[in-house]
Design an enzyme around this catalytic site. Structure first.
Site, PDB file in Angstrom:
ATOM      1  N   HIS A  51      -9.242   6.809   2.825  1.00  0.00           N
ATOM      2  CA  HIS A  51      -8.578   7.802   3.674  1.00  0.00           C
ATOM      3  C   HIS A  51      -9.582   8.765   4.301  1.00  0.00           C
ATOM      4  CE1 HIS A  51      -4.186   7.377   2.085  1.00  0.00           C
ATOM      5  NE2 HIS A  51      -4.443   6.581   3.093  1.00  0.00           N
TER       6      HIS A  51
ATOM      7  N   HIS B 185       0.828  -1.203   0.000  1.00  0.00           N
ATOM      8  CA  HIS B 185       0.000   0.000   0.000  1.00  0.00           C
ATOM      9  C   HIS B 185       0.868   1.262   0.000  1.00  0.00           C
ATOM     10  CE1 HIS B 185       0.654   0.310   4.398  1.00  0.00           C
ATOM     11  NE2 HIS B 185       0.496  -1.003   4.398  1.00  0.00           N
TER      12      HIS B 185
ATOM     13  N   CYS C 293       1.715  -6.213  31.532  1.00  0.00           N
ATOM     14  CA  CYS C 293       1.342  -5.261  30.473  1.00  0.00           C
ATOM     15  C   CYS C 293       1.100  -5.952  29.136  1.00  0.00           C
ATOM     16  CB  CYS C 293       2.405  -4.175  30.315  1.00  0.00           C
ATOM     17  SG  CYS C 293       4.032  -4.812  29.863  1.00  0.00           S
TER      18      CYS C 293
ATOM     19  N   HIS D 134     -36.927 -14.967  28.944  1.00  0.00           N
ATOM     20  CA  HIS D 134     -35.698 -15.508  29.496  1.00  0.00           C
ATOM     21  C   HIS D 134     -34.827 -16.059  28.369  1.00  0.00           C
ATOM     22  CE1 HIS D 134     -38.765 -18.669  29.393  1.00  0.00           C
ATOM     23  NE2 HIS D 134     -37.785 -19.521  29.153  1.00  0.00           N
TER      24      HIS D 134
ATOM     25  N   ARG E 285       9.527   2.751  29.063  1.00  0.00           N
ATOM     26  CA  ARG E 285      10.347   1.631  28.611  1.00  0.00           C
ATOM     27  C   ARG E 285      11.373   2.151  27.618  1.00  0.00           C
ATOM     28  NH1 ARG E 285       7.505  -3.140  25.408  1.00  0.00           N
ATOM     29  NH2 ARG E 285       7.611  -1.586  23.738  1.00  0.00           N
TER      30      ARG E 285
ATOM     31  N   ASN F 295       3.081 -11.349  25.879  1.00  0.00           N
ATOM     32  CA  ASN F 295       3.104 -11.640  24.438  1.00  0.00           C
ATOM     33  C   ASN F 295       4.399 -12.358  24.063  1.00  0.00           C
ATOM     34  OD1 ASN F 295       0.798 -10.156  24.581  1.00  0.00           O
ATOM     35  ND2 ASN F 295       1.460  -8.514  23.234  1.00  0.00           N
TER      36      ASN F 295
END
Length: 847
Positions: free
Chosen positions: A309, A23, A622, A758, A452, A574
């Protein structure tokens, strides 16, 4: 993700790693690299056999390079060796980092026409949700920006004069975009304008126009023909993202025409003077930027995709937008009032009392939910048994800092510093970094801001850092490991952080620590930066807390030594999970192996937390695991000292903490640690009351004793809205459809003026009973054909372990057979009293 290079002589073959294809942003960056050299660079898409000049953004985009397309770049010329090396570095190290476009598009979802409006016969025009929100205004229909068939009357057909006029017009357009860039603030707006500037500055575009002028075309006709040629190429792409760039190119072409002839050929920019809904076939980004943002309340488009865009800008500005509305310009009239309900993907004329009534109730619902959010953001998050649990936010920009504290963050648990390094072709200076960190400290006041230090490498390469070619960059040269080879980068950043420390509560956190030696070396570098500032008589804090990310498994086995040097820790789940399982999270074939709910991984986390706490130090999380509400009981039970999450998730997680019992969460964690498979833990979290935030089954906030609902549709909607306001559902449509699914089987009108709708559904976060008593009885299709005066709703989570909902429902059905019970329900006039009476009669505990 790598680009799978194969290098032979002065050729480079690679496989496109971008799911959106090549792109505009990476194409522009690649063209910038190529234009630094005199050599010729030709790119060939080996799938389509299209060739491109690598020095032209448009030429690269027109090659229609899609995900996994195999490509060849050939380099030849005086400086071919240097050009070859630079392009090779870009394709290998930089290109994969463009995987996620800035301000990525919303995922299209089907429209949801409210049953209340369908029952009232209100015309609703469906489309796709493109920018969330609800707005109301006067319809203004505008023409789409499209290239005319021919240019206006010819002024001169002298090729030399036409070329001179053309160059001046293109330069004026470039200068106009640059001027807008100088006054733009949001990164999204800046990036969109940069894309337009790349088109206006593209030499290949200008060259093709000039070729047509040299053949006798007027400058205007040459622009029109060239613009259409490139726009058609883009529209033939298999990538929606690239197809949407066609309108950007046409818009730039029209601006060149306007400069050539001194007129607005499209008359497309209309002055808005009141709250307005812009309706068009398509919309260009600079058209949108030209509208007065005070009065632009909504956008309705017939043919635009969600990646245009213009719509990226609409999302960044918070303007609701619905796209793909068929014949919108025919069914909506200029001057009429309309509602753009982009939360549901519909557009509705403001034509009847039913519409006014529906959106008045919707406004009350949204205001109620905002009040709940404001309540949730105030003060610390404390469990029901008085344990304080910190909910901080992740941030990487000033905009995210503002949003974080508006959402009630207890601090910034992770301030990423990479973006200024990745968004430029040079490293930010000390002054530039100082301004960023000082602003962050001032924003946060007394709250901690954990900065960090630079975490480049892996999926975050910088152009000016010489990263080696690596088969697995996530296991290679990244984070703290690059510091020794780039001491100037580190020293500049450390001086900037130290100088900013006097502005607020700044703390420093190190990425990718795997051994004690890295910590000791870093501390010596911090001491060197401090000494430099002392020599310059610069004031800074000498007691800045120093912490580290726990994301490398080896660190977990050196905690005794690390705790002696560090003051706090943060789990980066992660990376920690992918290293623990040896499963690349970017590889779809193995990513599922790295489940954070695998019992062995939870035991590993528990071991880390216990050892750090035993040393008297703090530990938070985190990683992505922290941002999911369903994981929260495990984290509270571990027990972490807190979490750091995306800013938008802070209110929901603070609310969830306040509904948790720390003791119950500890018990749940112990059950999870004893499980053999992650599926058992998934079931544990989904099926036991202790596995989700605790809320009472019957609560006053789900009781309305003077409901003004006029029919079944409004009544069901009212219960759903009350559940949303109370924080028991985030999926209103899912809950409403579950209730209607039961009604489709048989009417829940039991007779005696009562109904009991319900359902079991995953759309609720807690088992819930709600009560509505109507001012005027309404029809429900009851077994005795009588209208109902009171409705008792029951929405239970799915799955249920022991049919608990059926036990409660059976007791309720039996009780409703009693005249005394029904009369008492109709007599009580206080919601709290109604909740207490219902709990007692149905034998329901507070939890």
């Amino acid at each position: 993700m790598t680009s799978k290079l194969n290098i032979t002589s002065l050729q480079i073959t690679f496989i496109c790693p971008l799911t959106t294809g090549m792109h505009a942003r990476p194409a522009s960056q690649l063209a910038d690299v190529a234009n630094s050299f005199s050599s010729d660079l030709v790119l060939t898409n080996l799938r389509s056999r299209r060739e491109a000049n690598v020095k032209s953004v448009l030429s690269i985009i027109a090659a229609d390079i899609r995900y996994h397309d195999r490509c060849l770049i050939q380099v030849s010329g005086a400086d071919e060796q240097s050009a070859h090396a630079a392009v090779r570095r870009f394709v290998e190290d930089v290109l994969p980092a463009y995987e996620v476009p800035l301000a990525e598009s919303m995922r299209p979802s089907r429209s949801a026409i409210p049953r209340v409006l369908m029952a009232a016969g209100v015309p609703c025009y469906a489309g796709l949700q493109a920018s969330p929100g609800i707005s109301r205004g006067k319809v203004i229909i505008i023409r789409a920006m499209s290239l005319p068939k021919r240019a206006p009357a010819q002024i001169s057909l002298d090729p030399a004069k036409e070329l001179e006029r053309l160059r001046a017009a293109i330069a004026a357009v470039r200068n106009g975009v640059r001027e807008k860039l100088n006054h733009s603030s949001p990164r999204v707006e800046d990036t969109v304008l940069q894309a337009d500037l790349a088109i206006a500055s593209d030499f290949f575009f200008a060259e093709k126009i000039a070729e047509r002028v040299s053949l006798g075309k007027s400058a205007g006709d040459a622009v029109i023909e060239t613009g259409k040629y490139f726009a058609d190429l883009l529209r033939q792409s298999g990538s929606e993202y690239l197809r949407e760039r066609a309108s950007d190119l046409e818009e730039v072409s029209i601006q060149i025409l306007d400069e050539l002839y001194g007129v607005d050929l499209q008359k497309a920019v209309i002055s808005l003077k009141e709250p307005s809904i812009v309706v068009a076939e398509t919309l260009g980004p600079q058209q949108l930027l030209a509208f007065d943002r005070r009065w632009l309340k909504g956008i309705v488009l017939e043919h635009s995709g969600t990646t245009s865009h213009a719509l990226i800008l609409a999302r960044s500005r918070g303007v609701p937008a619905v796209v793909g509305v068929k014949n919108a310009r025919a069914v909506l009239s200029s001057g009429q009032e309309a509602v753009v309900d982009a939360s549901r993907g519909i557009v509705i004329p403001w034509s009847s009392d039913a519409v006014a009534r529906f959106y008045e109730r919707e406004q009350r619902t949204l205001e109620g939910q905002r009040r709940l959010q404001k309540k949730n953001i105030r003060g610390p998050a404390t469990t029901t048994d008085s344990i304080t649990f910190e909910v901080a936010a992740n941030a990487s920009s000033s905009e995210e800092l503002v949003s974080a504290f508006e959402n009630g963050a207890d601090g910034i648990g992770l301030f990423r510093t990479e973006m200024p390094f990745l968004d430029s072709d040079r490293a930010p200076s000390e002054e530039e970094q100082f301004a960023i960190y000082a602003r962050a400290a001032r924003f946060s006041d007394e709250h901690p801001v954990i900065i960090r230090t630079l975490d480049l490498g892996g999926d975050k390469p910088a152009q000016y850092v010489a990263f080696p070619r690596e088969d697995n960059p996530f296991l290679g040269y990244r984070g703290v490991r690059i510091y020794r080879d780039h001491p100037d980068l580190l020293q500049t950043q450390l001086r900037a952080i130290l100088r900013a420390s006097i502005q607020g509560n700044i703390q420093i956190m190190l990425p990718m620590i795997s051994s004690l030696q890295e910590i000791l070396w870093f501390k010596s570098e911090l001491a060197r930066a401090s000494a430099d500032l002392h020599q310059q008589n610069v004031t800074f804090r000498s007691d800045i807390p120093l912490g580290m990310m726990v994301e490398v498994p080896s660190a977990a086995f050196a905690l005794n030594e690390l705790c002696a040097e560090m003051e706090f820790f943060s789990l980066g789940t992660n990376d920690l999970a992918q290293y623990f399982f040896a499963a690349d999270r970017g590889n779809s074939r193995v990513a599922e192996l790295a489940s954070v709910l695998e019992p062995s991984f939870l035991r590993f986390l528990k071991q880390i937390v216990d050892e750090i706490h035993a040393a008297g130090k703090r530990i938070t999380m985190c990683g992505e695991m922290a941002s999911k509400v369903r994981h929260l009981p495990l984290l509270v039970g571990m027990p972490l000292d807190g979490i750091s999450v995306p800013d938008t998730e802070v209110p929901l997680l603070k609310q969830a903490v306040r509904q948790c019992s720390a003791a119950t969460c500890r018990s749940l964690l112990n059950q999870a640690l004893a499980c053999r498979e992650s599926a058992e833990i998934e079931q544990l979290l989904g099926s036991t009351p202790s596995g989700s935030p605790v809320q009472p089954l019957v609560s006053p906030d789900l009781i309305a004793l003077r409901s003004d609902s006029r029919n079944k549709e409004e009544a069901i909607q009212e219960f759903v809205d009350n559940s949303y306001i109370a924080g028991r559902t985030q999926d209103r449509q899912g809950l409403e459809e579950a209730l209607w699914a039961r009604e489709a089987v048989y009417s829940t009108g039991l007779g005696f003026g009562f109904a009991t709708p319900h359902c079991k559904t995953g759309a609720v976060t807690a088992d819930s009973i709600g009560v509505l008593r109507f001012r005027e009885p309404i029809s429900w299709g009851s077994v005795d054909s009588q209208p109902v005066r009171m409705v008792i709703f029951m929405a239970m989570r799915e799955p249920q372990t022991e049919n608990g909902h059926m036990q409660v429902f059976s007791r309720l059905a039996r009780k409703l057979m009693s005249d005394e019970f029904r009369e008492q329900l109709l007599a009580i006039n206080d919601s709290q009293q109604m909740a207490s009476y219902s709990r007692a009669q149905l034998e329901i505990s507070m939890n």
